[in-house]
Design an enzyme around this catalytic site. Structure first.
Site, PDB file in Angstrom:
ATOM      1  N   ASN A   1      -3.885   6.219  -1.250  1.00 20.71           N
ATOM      2  CA  ASN A   1      -3.455   6.407   0.140  1.00 20.71           C
ATOM      3  C   ASN A   1      -2.801   7.765   0.371  1.00 20.71           C
ATOM      4  OD1 ASN A   1      -4.484   4.092   1.238  1.00 20.71           O
ATOM      5  ND2 ASN A   1      -2.686   2.863   0.759  1.00 20.71           N
TER       6      ASN A   1
ATOM      7  N   HIS B   1      -1.923  -2.686  -6.731  1.00 19.75           N
ATOM      8  CA  HIS B   1      -2.495  -2.376  -5.411  1.00 19.75           C
ATOM      9  C   HIS B   1      -4.011  -2.533  -5.435  1.00 19.75           C
ATOM     10  CE1 HIS B   1      -3.297   0.717  -2.025  1.00 19.75           C
ATOM     11  NE2 HIS B   1      -3.177  -0.493  -1.531  1.00 19.75           N
TER      12      HIS B   1
ATOM     13  N   GLU C   1      -4.670  -0.058  -8.431  1.00 15.77           N
ATOM     14  CA  GLU C   1      -3.638   0.885  -8.864  1.00 15.77           C
ATOM     15  C   GLU C   1      -2.495   0.092  -9.494  1.00 15.77           C
ATOM     16  OE1 GLU C   1      -3.804   4.694  -5.891  1.00 15.77           O
ATOM     17  OE2 GLU C   1      -2.975   2.865  -5.037  1.00 15.77           O
TER      18      GLU C   1
ATOM     19  N   SER D   1       0.829  -1.206   0.000  1.00 17.24           N
ATOM     20  CA  SER D   1       0.000   0.000   0.000  1.00 17.24           C
ATOM     21  C   SER D   1       0.862   1.255   0.000  1.00 17.24           C
ATOM     22  CB  SER D   1      -0.925   0.002   1.206  1.00 17.24           C
ATOM     23  OG  SER D   1      -0.181  -0.234   2.368  1.00 17.24           O
TER      24      SER D   1
HETATM   25  N1  3HC Z   1     -15.431  -9.823   1.363  1.00 19.17           N
HETATM   26  C1  3HC Z   1     -16.248 -10.074   0.333  1.00 19.17           C
HETATM   27  N2  3HC Z   1     -17.436  -9.431   0.149  1.00 19.17           N
HETATM   28  C2  3HC Z   1     -17.810  -8.546   1.096  1.00 19.17           C
HETATM   29  C3  3HC Z   1     -17.015  -8.244   2.217  1.00 19.17           C
HETATM   30  C4  3HC Z   1     -15.773  -8.938   2.330  1.00 19.17           C
HETATM   31  N3  3HC Z   1     -14.938  -8.711   3.343  1.00 19.17           N
HETATM   32  N4  3HC Z   1     -17.650  -7.322   2.967  1.00 19.17           N
HETATM   33  C5  3HC Z   1     -18.801  -7.051   2.331  1.00 19.17           C
HETATM   34  N5  3HC Z   1     -18.905  -7.784   1.217  1.00 19.17           N
HETATM   35  C6  3HC Z   1     -19.996  -7.764   0.235  1.00 19.17           C
HETATM   36  C7  3HC Z   1     -21.264  -8.319   0.816  1.00 19.17           C
HETATM   37  O1  3HC Z   1     -21.336  -9.723   0.679  1.00 19.17           O
HETATM   38  C8  3HC Z   1     -22.332  -7.604   0.004  1.00 19.17           C
HETATM   39  O2  3HC Z   1     -22.480  -8.253  -1.247  1.00 19.17           O
HETATM   40  P1  3HC Z   1     -23.930  -8.291  -2.004  1.00 19.17           P
HETATM   41  O3  3HC Z   1     -24.272  -6.867  -2.303  1.00 19.17           O
HETATM   42  O4  3HC Z   1     -23.670  -9.120  -3.245  1.00 19.17           O
HETATM   43  O5  3HC Z   1     -24.868  -8.924  -1.038  1.00 19.17           O
HETATM   44  C9  3HC Z   1     -21.702  -6.222  -0.273  1.00 19.17           C
HETATM   45  O6  3HC Z   1     -20.285  -6.397  -0.093  1.00 19.17           O
HETATM   46  C10 3HC Z   1     -22.198  -5.172   0.690  1.00 19.17           C
HETATM   47  O7  3HC Z   1     -21.914  -5.641   2.007  1.00 19.17           O
HETATM   48  P2  3HC Z   1     -22.848  -5.362   3.277  1.00 19.17           P
HETATM   49  O8  3HC Z   1     -24.284  -5.206   2.834  1.00 19.17           O
HETATM   50  O9  3HC Z   1     -22.546  -6.382   4.325  1.00 19.17           O
HETATM   51  O10 3HC Z   1     -22.296  -4.024   3.902  1.00 19.17           O
HETATM   52  P3  3HC Z   1     -22.175  -2.583   3.303  1.00 19.17           P
HETATM   53  O11 3HC Z   1     -23.236  -2.279   2.304  1.00 19.17           O
HETATM   54  O12 3HC Z   1     -22.055  -1.749   4.507  1.00 19.17           O
HETATM   55  O13 3HC Z   1     -20.789  -2.628   2.521  1.00 19.17           O
HETATM   56  C11 3HC Z   1     -18.458  -2.351   2.396  1.00 19.17           C
HETATM   57  C12 3HC Z   1     -19.611  -3.006   3.148  1.00 19.17           C
HETATM   58  C13 3HC Z   1     -18.407  -2.925   0.978  1.00 19.17           C
HETATM   59  C14 3HC Z   1     -17.186  -2.701   3.131  1.00 19.17           C
HETATM   60  C15 3HC Z   1     -18.731  -0.795   2.314  1.00 19.17           C
HETATM   61  O14 3HC Z   1     -18.961  -0.309   3.601  1.00 19.17           O
HETATM   62  C16 3HC Z   1     -17.583  -0.034   1.703  1.00 19.17           C
HETATM   63  O15 3HC Z   1     -17.440   0.055   0.490  1.00 19.17           O
HETATM   64  N6  3HC Z   1     -16.731   0.575   2.580  1.00 19.17           N
HETATM   65  C17 3HC Z   1     -15.560   1.333   2.148  1.00 19.17           C
HETATM   66  C18 3HC Z   1     -14.439   0.376   1.872  1.00 19.17           C
HETATM   67  C19 3HC Z   1     -13.207   1.090   1.441  1.00 19.17           C
HETATM   68  O16 3HC Z   1     -13.120   2.309   1.368  1.00 19.17           O
HETATM   69  N7  3HC Z   1     -12.170   0.297   1.134  1.00 19.17           N
HETATM   70  C20 3HC Z   1     -10.880   0.826   0.772  1.00 19.17           C
HETATM   71  C21 3HC Z   1     -10.016   0.857   1.989  1.00 19.17           C
HETATM   72  S1  3HC Z   1      -8.434   1.552   1.643  1.00 19.17           S
HETATM   73  C22 3HC Z   1      -7.550   0.246   1.091  1.00 19.17           C
HETATM   74  O17 3HC Z   1      -7.981  -0.877   0.996  1.00 19.17           O
HETATM   75  C23 3HC Z   1      -6.148   0.555   0.696  1.00 19.17           C
HETATM   76  C24 3HC Z   1      -5.176  -0.057   1.652  1.00 19.17           C
HETATM   77  O18 3HC Z   1      -3.882   0.111   1.096  1.00 19.17           O
HETATM   78  C25 3HC Z   1      -5.210   0.614   3.024  1.00 19.17           C
END
Ligand code: 3HC
Length: 297
Positions: free
Chosen positions: A190, A140, A152, A119
């Site tokens: 990031n 990424h 990325e 990351s």
């Molecule tokens: N693995 C697989 N699928 C997942 C999951 C996981 N860990 N978590 C959620 N899902 C799926 C669910 O199964 C659901 O699928 P469906 O629509 O087909 O039923 C869908 O995602 C939506 O999940 P939920 O209804 O349980 O929950 P939310 O609607 O609250 O969504 C979330 C959860 C997708 C995590 C949403 O809150 C989100 O997009 N959050 C932001 C995530 C984000 O910003 N990520 C980037 C982080 S930064 C990064 O990764 C970079 C690193 O370098 C730090």
């Protein structure tokens, strides 16, 4: 160049997500973990997620079985010798990654593409641990990998255009969208996201708002799926602090310096969702409680 077999080193949150998506889209996937236990745990997690997709009707029983058949795990790096693409998703630790790439260099086939899912660590430094800088790049992915559609693609001064094109085609075949970035700490996402999370902690510390209000403000005011504290807990507070340190080391700007509260939470073992406590307490996962409700920050 065609990609058929993909090696993924590390089967934690990111590695298992990448392996799942790779196998889902028709590639052979080999994951490498340090112990048999970790291999089994990683594969079990992927199988559970695939079974959920089958229960929801997103894939058939036959598709589920075929995806599982394309996935295998091993503790032996030499199993990667036939891979066309190898992606490192091990712990974000500079020494561990440099050691890994030095060990992989004599094992991997000469025309393999070598990629790190780091990351924020330097792709250039990792590529220099190998004898083939032109074939090295960053890929990424974002968490949760099966859901997030961005990857990325990080080029260095040495990455060949053919390798970048092959990687972009691969990302497209995974159903994801590539963006291209140069090798600077934090890349695009990031570099912007981490100072935003750190600023949120600073305004919490100076009393501008509570955890709930700041999270609510960014969800409802900017249509973000999660507020900054829920997101930091989701990424992991240790990971957030570690990326901040790397950004601070590269740019020497105060906005990248991790605030005291973040460092104290990490020192106290409050790492976010994965440890059960961070800015929120996840004892009841259906209704996480913000830590400032207790008045103690
Ligand atoms: N693995 C697989 N699928 C997942 C999951 C996981 N860990 N978590 C959620 N899902 C799926 C669910 O199964 C659901 O699928 P469906 O629509 O087909 O039923 C869908 O995602 C939506 O999940 P939920 O209804 O349980 O929950 P939310 O609607 O609250 O969504 C979330 C959860 C997708 C995590 C949403 O809150 C989100 O997009 N959050 C932001 C995530 C984000 O910003 N990520 C980037 C982080 S930064 C990064 O990764 C970079 C690193 O370098 C730090």
């Amino acid at each position: 160049m065609e990609i058929h077999q993909v090696g993924i080193i590390g089967c934690g949150q990111m590695g298992s997500g990448i392996a799942q998506v790779v196998a889902f889209h028709g590639y052979q996937a080999i994951v490498i973990e340090a112990t048999e236990d970790l291999c089994q745990r990683g594969i079990r997690g992927i199988h559970q997620r695939l079974d959920k997709l089958e229960q929801k009707g997103s894939i058939s029983g036959d598709q589920n079985a075929a995806i599982k058949n394309r996935l295998r795990a091993s503790t032996d790096l030499s199993q990667l010798s036939a891979c066309d693409l190898v992606i490192d998703a091990i712990i974000e630790n500079r020494e561990a990654k440099l050691h890994l790439w030095k060990s992989l260099d004599p094992i991997l086939k000469r025309d393999a593409i070598l990629a790190s899912n780091t990351s924020s660590l330097s792709i250039t430094e990792m590529m220099m641990a190998t004898s083939r800088p032109a074939r090295f790049l960053g890929l990424h992915f974002f968490n949760p990998v099966p859901v997030m559609t961005l990857v990325e693609i990080v080029r260095t001064i040495a990455t060949s255009p053919e390798v970048i094109q092959t990687a972009a085609d691969f990302v497209g075949r995974l159903g994801k969208t590539p963006v291209f970035t140069s090798d600077r700490a934090g890349f695009i996402v990031n570099r912007i996201l981490i100072p935003y999370l750190l600023d949120s902690i600073r305004i919490l510390e100076n009393g501008t708002g509570t955890i709930s209000d700041i999270d609510r403000a960014m969800k409802l005011g900017c249509s973000h799926p999660m507020g900054p504290f829920a997101l930091a807990d989701f990424i992991g507070l240790d990971t957030t602090a570690a990326i901040a340190e790397i950004l601070f080391e590269e740019f020497r700007e105060p906005r990248f310096a991790p605030p005291g509260l973040l460092k104290r939470l990490v020192t106290a073992g409050r790492l976010g969702r994965k440890s059960g406590k961070g800015f929120y307490d996840y004892s009841d996962p259906a209704s996480p409680k913000p830590m400032d409700e207790s008045g103690r920050i």
